[in-house]
Design an enzyme around this catalytic site. Sequence first.
Site, PDB file in Angstrom:
ATOM      1  N   HIS A  20       0.838  -1.198   0.000  1.00 40.66           N
ATOM      2  CA  HIS A  20       0.000   0.000   0.000  1.00 40.66           C
ATOM      3  C   HIS A  20       0.871   1.245   0.000  1.00 40.66           C
ATOM      4  O   HIS A  20       1.781   1.385   0.812  1.00 40.66           O
ATOM      5  CB  HIS A  20      -0.902  -0.019   1.239  1.00 40.66           C
ATOM      6  CG  HIS A  20      -1.766   1.185   1.362  1.00 40.66           C
ATOM      7  ND1 HIS A  20      -1.789   1.944   2.498  1.00 40.66           N
ATOM      8  CD2 HIS A  20      -2.611   1.776   0.484  1.00 40.66           C
ATOM      9  CE1 HIS A  20      -2.633   2.947   2.331  1.00 40.66           C
ATOM     10  NE2 HIS A  20      -3.134   2.863   1.108  1.00 40.66           N
ATOM     11  N   ASP A  65      -4.885   3.594  -4.781  1.00 43.29           N
ATOM     12  CA  ASP A  65      -4.966   4.089  -3.405  1.00 43.29           C
ATOM     13  C   ASP A  65      -6.156   5.022  -3.255  1.00 43.29           C
ATOM     14  O   ASP A  65      -6.219   6.065  -3.909  1.00 43.29           O
ATOM     15  CB  ASP A  65      -3.671   4.809  -3.051  1.00 43.29           C
ATOM     16  CG  ASP A  65      -3.511   5.049  -1.566  1.00 43.29           C
ATOM     17  OD1 ASP A  65      -4.537   5.105  -0.844  1.00 43.29           O
ATOM     18  OD2 ASP A  65      -2.361   5.192  -1.119  1.00 43.29           O
ATOM     19  N   TYR A 104      10.295  12.926 -13.019  1.00 50.76           N
ATOM     20  CA  TYR A 104      11.499  12.089 -12.962  1.00 50.76           C
ATOM     21  C   TYR A 104      11.869  11.779 -11.506  1.00 50.76           C
ATOM     22  O   TYR A 104      12.241  10.648 -11.182  1.00 50.76           O
ATOM     23  CB  TYR A 104      12.682  12.769 -13.645  1.00 50.76           C
ATOM     24  CG  TYR A 104      12.585  12.892 -15.143  1.00 50.76           C
ATOM     25  CD1 TYR A 104      11.908  11.954 -15.919  1.00 50.76           C
ATOM     26  CD2 TYR A 104      13.190  13.956 -15.804  1.00 50.76           C
ATOM     27  CE1 TYR A 104      11.829  12.075 -17.301  1.00 50.76           C
ATOM     28  CE2 TYR A 104      13.122  14.081 -17.188  1.00 50.76           C
ATOM     29  CZ  TYR A 104      12.446  13.132 -17.926  1.00 50.76           C
ATOM     30  OH  TYR A 104      12.383  13.246 -19.276  1.00 50.76           O
TER      31      TYR A 104
END
Length: 143
Positions: free
Chosen positions: A22, A64, A113
């Site tokens: 998670h 999530d 990035y």
Amino acid sequence: MLKLIPPIISPELMSILMRMGHGDELVIADGNFPAESCAQRIVRADGHGGVELLDAIMTFFPLDSFVDHPASVMQPVDEVATDPPIWAEYQRILTRHEGHDVELRPIERFRFYDFAKSAYAIVATGETAVYANLILKKGVVSW
């Protein structure tokens, strides 16, 4: 071979998805993304597109639900490509699998990035569409 697992999901990719917890993040990177230099863990999926991989991954991957933005994309640098067409495809797939609208949060290129460097894993695809990079935050399975 196993039943009900899309053949586009390699054993290595399934292992990564199973080991994630998670809050861990998965990057689906297009063919131009510097995946090798950003990845802690990398899964090569050359020859496969981001749309097909996302659809297969979302068969197993819960987003999530405890964060505002469980799905993020790389914000275009040029003003010509402000809303890349592949984003609509990604959003359609995420919404279908999650059962509700999923908003894609654009992230500035160099911040993206940085997020990718801290992601659990990067799936390096052969996707040729521009700005087809996507970060997914894993949620919990609750039935």
